[in-house]
Enzyme design. Structure first.
Site, mmCIF file in Angstrom:
data_model
loop_
_atom_site.group_PDB
_atom_site.id
_atom_site.type_symbol
_atom_site.label_atom_id
_atom_site.label_comp_id
_atom_site.label_asym_id
_atom_site.label_seq_id
_atom_site.Cartn_x
_atom_site.Cartn_y
_atom_site.Cartn_z
ATOM 1 N N ASP A 16 0.871 -1.162 0.000
ATOM 2 C CA ASP A 16 0.000 0.000 0.000
ATOM 3 C C ASP A 16 0.922 1.229 0.000
ATOM 4 O O ASP A 16 2.144 1.111 0.167
ATOM 5 C CB ASP A 16 -0.882 -0.032 1.247
ATOM 6 C CG ASP A 16 -1.740 1.199 1.384
ATOM 7 O OD1 ASP A 16 -2.396 1.577 0.400
ATOM 8 O OD2 ASP A 16 -1.744 1.809 2.472
ATOM 9 N N ASP A 18 -0.364 5.136 0.922
ATOM 10 C CA ASP A 18 -0.739 6.197 1.866
ATOM 11 C C ASP A 18 -0.753 5.692 3.294
ATOM 12 O O ASP A 18 -1.439 4.719 3.624
ATOM 13 C CB ASP A 18 -2.110 6.758 1.507
ATOM 14 C CG ASP A 18 -2.080 7.554 0.218
ATOM 15 O OD1 ASP A 18 -1.330 8.534 0.153
ATOM 16 O OD2 ASP A 18 -2.795 7.172 -0.731
#
Length: 316
Positions: A16, A18
Site C-alpha cells: 500500500d 498512503d
C-alpha cells in the site's frame, strides 16, 4: 487455533502507499478538517477516518458525505479538498524505515540465484509491487518529488486506484487489487522462474480495509497502522489481523457485490502488527537480503534503462 508456522519463504512484497510508505494520512486529515471548520462542522474523528482509509475514492467519499452532511454538494466539497491537497501533498515524505526496506528488497534482484541453488543457499529474489487506492493524478502529486524512492517499483508493477483492470466497486477491502498486483509480477518473471503463489506474498498495509483485502487475497499481511488508528482498534487487533472486521461485507452491500473469499481465523499466524517498518525482520519471512556491495554497475544501468519517470508514466 494454533498459528501456522510452515509458510514458504516470501517471494513477493506488495505495498500500500498512503500511511504505509508516505506520511499522507495526517495531510489528508488536515485538508479535510480545514473544509469542515469552514462549514462549522466538527473535526474528522478517527472512528470515521478509519473507515475511509484504504478504500477507493468513490466509496470513501460516500462514507464521508453520509457522516459530514456538509451544506454544499459533494462536487463542491471535492473541489475544495483537491485544491488543498494540491498545496500540501507535494510535501510528503517517507515514513520511518521505508527507505531502508525498499532499498534492501530492491537489492535482491542482484542475487545470483543459480549459484545459490548450487550451494544450497536460500538466496532468492523478492519481487515488489505497489497496490494503492490513490488515483493517477494524486499519485503524481504525492510522488513527483520522490522519484528515487519509487523507482524501485517497475512501472508495470504499479497498480493504482483507477486502474481499469479493477472492476467498479472492487477496490479494497475486496481482494482484487492484490490479485492484480501479483499478476503483474508473475507476468514479468524471468524465464524459468516459477510463478509466485498468494501464500508466498507479503502485503504491507496500514488500513483495516487494506488488511482485509490482503487476507481475502490469501496472502500474509503486516499491519503498520497510524498510532491513532491502532488506538481506535485497541482490544480488537486479532480481528483486524484476521480480516474479520466485516469491511468487505459492508462494501458488498453498498455495491451489490460479494467478498468472494474467506477471511482468516483469529491468531492464525498469517498476519502480524508492527509499530514501524524500522529494522524489518526479514529472516522471519524467509527473505535473505544482499549486502550493499553486491550491486554492480552493469546491473544498475540495466535497471535504470528499464525505469521510466513519473512524468513518462502519466504522459505529463
Amino acid at each position: 487455533m494454533a498459528p501456522r508456522t510452515d509458510f514458504p519463504p516470501v517471494r513477493a512484497c506488495l505495498f500500500d502507499m498512503d500511511g504505509l510508505l508516505l506520511d499522507t494520512e495526517d495531510l489528508y486529515t488536515l485538508c479535510i478538517n480545514i473544509v469542515l471548520e469552514k462549514y462549522g462542522r466538527p473535526s474528522l474523528p478517527w472512528s470515521i477516518k478509519a473507515k475511509l482509509q484504504g478504500r477507493p475514492a468513490p466509496q470513501s467519499n460516500a462514507i464521508f458525505s453520509e457522516w459530514a452532511k456538509l451544506p454544499v454538494s459533494n462536487a463542491e466539497y471535492q473541489a475544495e479538498v483537491a485544491a488543498l491537497q494540491q498545496e500540501h501533498f507535494p510535501t510528503t515524505q517517507a515514513l520511518p524505515g521505508v527507505v531502508e526496506l525498499l532499498a534492501d528488497l530492491g537489492r535482491t534482484r542482484y542475487w545470483d540465484t543459480s549459484a545459490a541453488e548450487d550451494k544450497n543457499e536460500k538466496k532468492q529474489r523478492v519481487h515488489i509491487a505497489l497496490a494503492t487506492s490513490s488515483h493517477a493524478n494524486n499519485f503524481r502529486i504525492k510522488t513527483t518529488h520522490l522519484t528515487d524512492l519509487f523507482s524501485v517499483f517497475p512501472t508495470d508493477r504499479r497498480v493504482l486506484g483507477d486502474d481499469k483492470r479493477i472492476g467498479a466497486g472492487r477496490g479494497k477491502p475486496l481482494p482484487d487489487i492484490y490479485h492484480l498486483a501479483l499478476s503483474t509480477i508473475n507476468a514479468s518473471l524471468a524465464p524459468g522462474e516459477k510463478p509466485i503463489t498468494p501464500e508466498e506474498c507479503l502485503v504491507f498495509e496500514d488500513s483495516v480495509p487494506g488488511v482485509e483485502s490482503g487476507r481475502r487475497a490469501g496472502m500474509r499481511v503486516v499491519w503498520v497502522p497510524h498510532p491513532m488508528l491502532k488506538k481506535e482498534y485497541a482490544g480488537r487487533e486479532a480481528e483486524v489481523l484476521a480480516g474479520r472486521m466485516n469491511e468487505a461485507a459492508d462494501e458488498g452491500n453498498r455495491n451489490g457485490g460479494s467478498a468472494d473469499a474467506e477471511v482468516g481465523e483469529l491468531n492464525d499466524g498469517w498476519a502480524e502488527y508492527l509499530e514501524t517498518l524500522v529494522d524489518f525482520p526479514y529472516e522471519k519471512y524467509g527473505m535473505a537480503i544482499p549486502p550493499p556491495e553486491v550491486e554492480s554497475e552493469p546491473e544498475m544501468q540495466h535497471v535504470a534503462n528499464e525505469a521510466v519517470s513519473t512524468e513518462e508514466l502519466f504522459n505529463i
